[in-house]
Design a protein around this motif. Structure first.
Motif, PDB file in Angstrom:
ATOM      1  N   MET A   1     -20.066 -50.322  89.365  1.00 48.32           N
ATOM      2  CA  MET A   1     -19.145 -49.242  88.976  1.00 48.32           C
ATOM      3  C   MET A   1     -17.970 -49.829  88.185  1.00 48.32           C
ATOM      4  O   MET A   1     -17.305 -50.749  88.642  1.00 48.32           O
ATOM      5  N   THR A   2     -17.759 -49.328  86.977  1.00 48.37           N
ATOM      6  CA  THR A   2     -16.679 -49.814  86.132  1.00 48.37           C
ATOM      7  C   THR A   2     -15.334 -49.282  86.613  1.00 48.37           C
ATOM      8  O   THR A   2     -15.199 -48.115  86.945  1.00 48.37           O
ATOM      9  N   HIS A   3     -14.341 -50.160  86.633  1.00 45.70           N
ATOM     10  CA  HIS A   3     -12.999 -49.744  87.027  1.00 45.70           C
ATOM     11  C   HIS A   3     -12.148 -49.549  85.767  1.00 45.70           C
ATOM     12  O   HIS A   3     -11.741 -50.516  85.130  1.00 45.70           O
ATOM     13  N   VAL A   4     -11.929 -48.316  85.403  1.00 47.68           N
ATOM     14  CA  VAL A   4     -11.143 -47.969  84.220  1.00 47.68           C
ATOM     15  C   VAL A   4     -10.063 -46.979  84.632  1.00 47.68           C
ATOM     16  O   VAL A   4     -10.348 -45.961  85.268  1.00 47.68           O
ATOM     17  N   GLN A   5      -8.830 -47.264  84.262  1.00 43.57           N
ATOM     18  CA  GLN A   5      -7.721 -46.344  84.547  1.00 43.57           C
ATOM     19  C   GLN A   5      -7.743 -45.238  83.500  1.00 43.57           C
ATOM     20  O   GLN A   5      -7.590 -45.500  82.305  1.00 43.57           O
ATOM     21  N   MET A  27     -17.768 -44.618  86.363  1.00 43.52           N
ATOM     22  CA  MET A  27     -16.511 -45.304  86.636  1.00 43.52           C
ATOM     23  C   MET A  27     -15.931 -44.853  87.970  1.00 43.52           C
ATOM     24  O   MET A  27     -16.269 -43.799  88.483  1.00 43.52           O
ATOM     25  N   SER A  28     -15.054 -45.682  88.507  1.00 45.01           N
ATOM     26  CA  SER A  28     -14.459 -45.417  89.811  1.00 45.01           C
ATOM     27  C   SER A  28     -13.589 -44.171  89.752  1.00 45.01           C
ATOM     28  O   SER A  28     -12.643 -44.090  88.971  1.00 45.01           O
ATOM     29  N   ASN A  29     -13.907 -43.166  90.582  1.00 42.76           N
ATOM     30  CA  ASN A  29     -13.244 -41.873  90.510  1.00 42.76           C
ATOM     31  C   ASN A  29     -11.776 -41.896  90.915  1.00 42.76           C
ATOM     32  O   ASN A  29     -10.974 -41.112  90.424  1.00 42.76           O
ATOM     33  N   GLU A  30     -11.414 -42.821  91.828  1.00 45.90           N
ATOM     34  CA  GLU A  30     -10.032 -42.830  92.289  1.00 45.90           C
ATOM     35  C   GLU A  30      -9.063 -43.320  91.213  1.00 45.90           C
ATOM     36  O   GLU A  30      -7.853 -43.236  91.357  1.00 45.90           O
ATOM     37  N   GLN A  31      -9.617 -43.833  90.114  1.00 44.55           N
ATOM     38  CA  GLN A  31      -8.773 -44.319  89.023  1.00 44.55           C
ATOM     39  C   GLN A  31      -8.381 -43.194  88.059  1.00 44.55           C
ATOM     40  O   GLN A  31      -7.622 -43.413  87.126  1.00 44.55           O
ATOM     41  N   GLU A  50      -0.808 -48.807  82.832  1.00 44.91           N
ATOM     42  CA  GLU A  50      -2.107 -49.483  82.907  1.00 44.91           C
ATOM     43  C   GLU A  50      -3.251 -48.598  82.406  1.00 44.91           C
ATOM     44  O   GLU A  50      -4.403 -49.036  82.332  1.00 44.91           O
TER      45      GLU A  50
END
Length: 215
Positions: A1-5, A27-31, A50
């Motif tokens: 899972m990609t971590h993108v803000q 991508m990570s939903n919490e971001q 960020e």
């Protein structure tokens, strides 16, 4: 899972939810944060420097057509911008891409297609719907103007916006609290970077962005 803000800037709660759902596939939903107006988006960008990706609705309140995209790209050139819209006009898509959008997603797109677009953008590629047929106007005056806008500094962009509002150099100088001679220097630099003949032409082309895609 990609971590993108990322930030979803759209005034329709149902579509924000759909975008969240599609983005969660890649991508990570919490971001992901949400905004329903351009003002809210800009406040989020200040408080979350960020941020790497923005989903921008073409007609979100405060956008003024494609001026919202132009302003975002000028202030945050390192942030990827994905345009989302119910409008699938080739002219609008072409102008959005000329202004620096990384993708243009129709609101009619399936969640799978949206997820595909997000993946491409995160990987550093541009994305357009398969059936999109852009008009052969890549060298038109408006398209060239759109590309040249990226050359302006944030201060020059602000001067241009006030020129487009019909303000005189002395009025712009007062608003920005700088010398009128400095404004004259900015105007000269703006005309050169935009490759236009005079401030009237620059103002007209800038104002045309507010009519493209505006409802």
């Amino acid at each position: 899972m990609t971590h993108v803000q990322a930030i979803i800037a759209d005034d329709h709660p149902l579509f924000r939810s759909a975008l969240q759902q599609a983005a969660a596939q890649v991508m990570s939903n919490e971001q992901i944060k949400e905004a329903s107006t351009v003002d809210e988006l800009m406040m989020l960008l200040v408080s979350h420097p960020e941020t790497e990706l923005v989903f921008l609705d073409l007609t979100i309140p405060g956008a003024k057509g494609l001026q919202g995209l132009a302003n975002l790209r000028n202030q945050y050139p390192d942030i990827l911008v994905v345009m989302v819209s119910a409008n699938e006009s080739p002219q609008i898509i072409e102008q959005a891409m000329a202004l620096g959008a990384s993708a243009y997603i129709p609101k009619s797109a399936s969640l799978e297609l949206i997820a595909e677009a997000i993946t491409k953008v995160i990987e550093g590629e541009n994305w357009l719907p398969d059936q999109t047929e852009l008009m052969d106007q890549t060298d038109s005056e408006q398209a060239q103007f759109a590309r040249n806008l990226e050359k302006l500094t944030p201060q020059q962009y602000r001067v241009l916006a006030m020129i487009a509002d019909g303000k005189l150099n002395k009025q712009i100088a007062y608003a920005m609290n700088i010398q009128e001679t400095t404004i004259k220097q900015h105007v000269s630099a703006i005309l050169k970077k935009l490759n236009v003949y005079n401030r009237t032409q620059a103002g007209i082309l800038f104002n045309q962005l507010s009519t493209i895609g505006a409802e």
